[in-house]
Design an enzyme around this catalytic site. Structure first.
Site, mmCIF file in Angstrom:
data_model
loop_
_atom_site.group_PDB
_atom_site.id
_atom_site.type_symbol
_atom_site.label_atom_id
_atom_site.label_comp_id
_atom_site.label_asym_id
_atom_site.label_seq_id
_atom_site.Cartn_x
_atom_site.Cartn_y
_atom_site.Cartn_z
ATOM 1 N N GLU A 107 43.396 13.215 28.674
ATOM 2 C CA GLU A 107 43.485 12.133 29.654
ATOM 3 C C GLU A 107 43.467 10.810 28.913
ATOM 4 O OE1 GLU A 107 40.591 14.226 30.687
ATOM 5 O OE2 GLU A 107 41.788 15.372 32.118
ATOM 6 N N TYR A 119 50.459 9.138 21.748
ATOM 7 C CA TYR A 119 50.541 10.532 22.200
ATOM 8 C C TYR A 119 51.997 10.967 22.404
ATOM 9 C CZ TYR A 119 45.511 10.218 22.934
ATOM 10 O OH TYR A 119 44.167 10.053 22.749
HETATM 11 C C1 LIG Z 1 45.216 5.595 19.480
HETATM 12 C C2 LIG Z 1 44.762 5.454 18.010
HETATM 13 C C3 LIG Z 1 43.795 6.592 17.684
HETATM 14 C C4 LIG Z 1 46.000 5.555 17.092
HETATM 15 O O1 LIG Z 1 45.552 5.528 15.749
HETATM 16 P P1 LIG Z 1 46.440 4.882 14.569
HETATM 17 O O2 LIG Z 1 45.852 5.317 13.284
HETATM 18 O O3 LIG Z 1 46.594 3.430 14.814
HETATM 19 O O4 LIG Z 1 47.859 5.578 14.843
HETATM 20 P P2 LIG Z 1 49.008 5.899 13.771
HETATM 21 O O5 LIG Z 1 49.064 4.794 12.767
HETATM 22 O O6 LIG Z 1 48.819 7.268 13.279
HETATM 23 O O7 LIG Z 1 50.284 5.818 14.716
HETATM 24 C C5 LIG Z 1 51.109 6.939 14.972
HETATM 25 C C6 LIG Z 1 52.164 6.564 16.002
HETATM 26 O O8 LIG Z 1 51.555 6.178 17.230
HETATM 27 C C7 LIG Z 1 52.259 5.078 17.802
HETATM 28 N N1 LIG Z 1 51.360 3.935 17.864
HETATM 29 C C8 LIG Z 1 50.142 3.794 17.291
HETATM 30 N N2 LIG Z 1 49.585 2.620 17.602
HETATM 31 C C9 LIG Z 1 50.479 1.976 18.390
HETATM 32 C C10 LIG Z 1 50.497 0.704 19.033
HETATM 33 N N3 LIG Z 1 49.474 -0.142 18.923
HETATM 34 N N4 LIG Z 1 51.565 0.381 19.765
HETATM 35 C C11 LIG Z 1 52.619 1.229 19.879
HETATM 36 N N5 LIG Z 1 52.661 2.440 19.284
HETATM 37 C C12 LIG Z 1 51.615 2.813 18.557
HETATM 38 C C13 LIG Z 1 53.433 4.782 16.916
HETATM 39 O O9 LIG Z 1 54.536 5.473 17.445
HETATM 40 C C14 LIG Z 1 53.016 5.383 15.595
HETATM 41 O O10 LIG Z 1 54.110 5.890 14.919
HETATM 42 P P3 LIG Z 1 54.827 5.012 13.757
HETATM 43 O O11 LIG Z 1 53.739 4.675 12.777
HETATM 44 O O12 LIG Z 1 55.859 5.939 13.219
HETATM 45 O O13 LIG Z 1 55.358 3.820 14.457
HETATM 46 C C15 LIG Z 1 44.114 4.083 17.762
HETATM 47 O O14 LIG Z 1 44.972 3.069 18.236
HETATM 48 C C16 LIG Z 1 42.755 3.899 18.414
HETATM 49 O O15 LIG Z 1 41.721 4.270 17.866
HETATM 50 N N6 LIG Z 1 42.719 3.253 19.598
HETATM 51 C C17 LIG Z 1 41.453 2.924 20.266
HETATM 52 C C18 LIG Z 1 40.769 4.149 20.807
HETATM 53 C C19 LIG Z 1 41.625 4.852 21.824
HETATM 54 O O16 LIG Z 1 42.261 4.235 22.683
HETATM 55 N N7 LIG Z 1 41.655 6.195 21.724
HETATM 56 C C20 LIG Z 1 42.402 7.024 22.622
HETATM 57 C C21 LIG Z 1 41.597 7.264 23.846
HETATM 58 S S1 LIG Z 1 42.468 8.354 24.978
#
Ligand SMILES: CC(C)(COP(=O)(O)OP(=O)(O)OC[C@H]1O[C@@H](n2cnc3c(N)ncnc32)[C@H](O)[C@@H]1OP(=O)(O)O)[C@@H](O)C(=O)NCCC(=O)NCCS
Length: 151
Positions: A107, A119
């Site tokens: 979710e 995701y």
């Molecule tokens: C969601 C989260 C875990 C992603 O972690 P991350 O290390 O930044 O993600 P990655 O660098 O591995 O990104 C992988 C892909 O996700 C997408 N993505 C990640 N962050 C993004 C952003 N801010 N905007 C758009 N796309 C994004 C991109 O498609 C990216 O692929 P690319 O690098 O080829 O463009 C991180 O943003 C986070 O901790 N957010 C806050 C907590 C949260 O919301 N958790 C989920 C709760 S359901």
């Protein structure tokens, strides 16, 4: 030191304070230390990512029969956008698959656009909507339900 590669390890009780602090910095309605401790006690698969001494990411997955539920994932703000979230998620998927999961569900807040993009990029697609699932600053916020076939 930042040039070291990140390492991935099972989350233990020793990590709970740092994981809770990271979660609190990421979410407006964060999991408490007790929530993470309950997950460990229930045998959920939880992993942390470290860079040197610093805890910079985590994931928590619950397996119910052949369904894996991604309960939480986070990467420290200063380390986002470098593929660490994707590595945590892929590791969680591989582990769930080897534990017998055929799908992974999660979710996500309807307004959490970075997470939704993350995701989708990982191959999840939306299968449902839970209205008012999350507390919000004003009223409640919908959850989008996503899943990914692991077969
Ligand atoms: C969601 C989260 C875990 C992603 O972690 P991350 O290390 O930044 O993600 P990655 O660098 O591995 O990104 C992988 C892909 O996700 C997408 N993505 C990640 N962050 C993004 C952003 N801010 N905007 C758009 N796309 C994004 C991109 O498609 C990216 O692929 P690319 O690098 O080829 O463009 C991180 O943003 C986070 O901790 N957010 C806050 C907590 C949260 O919301 N958790 C989920 C709760 S359901």
């Amino acid at each position: 030191m930042s040039h070291e590669p990140p390492i991935f390890q099972p989350m233990t009780a020793d990590d709970l304070a740092a994981v809770t602090a990271l979660e609190a910095a990421l979410q407006s309605f964060p999991w408490s230390l007790g929530n993470f401790a309950d997950s460990l006690a229930q045998g959920h698969v939880a992993e942390v990512c470290r860079l040197g001494d610093e805890l910079i990411g985590f994931s928590v997955v619950m397996l119910v029969l052949d369904e894996a539920h991604l309960l939480n994932i986070g990467v420290a703000r200063g380390q986002q956008g470098q593929g660490l979230g994707a590595r945590l998620l892929l590791r969680a998927i591989d582990r769930a698959r080897s534990d017998g999961a055929t799908r992974m569900l999660l979710e996500v807040r309807a307004a959490n656009e970075p997470a939704i993009a993350f995701y989708r990029r990982a191959g999840f697609s939306q299968i449902g909507l839970r209205r008012g699932y999350y507390p919000a600053t004003v009223g409640r916020e919908d959850a989008l339900v996503f899943d990914k076939d692991l077969r």
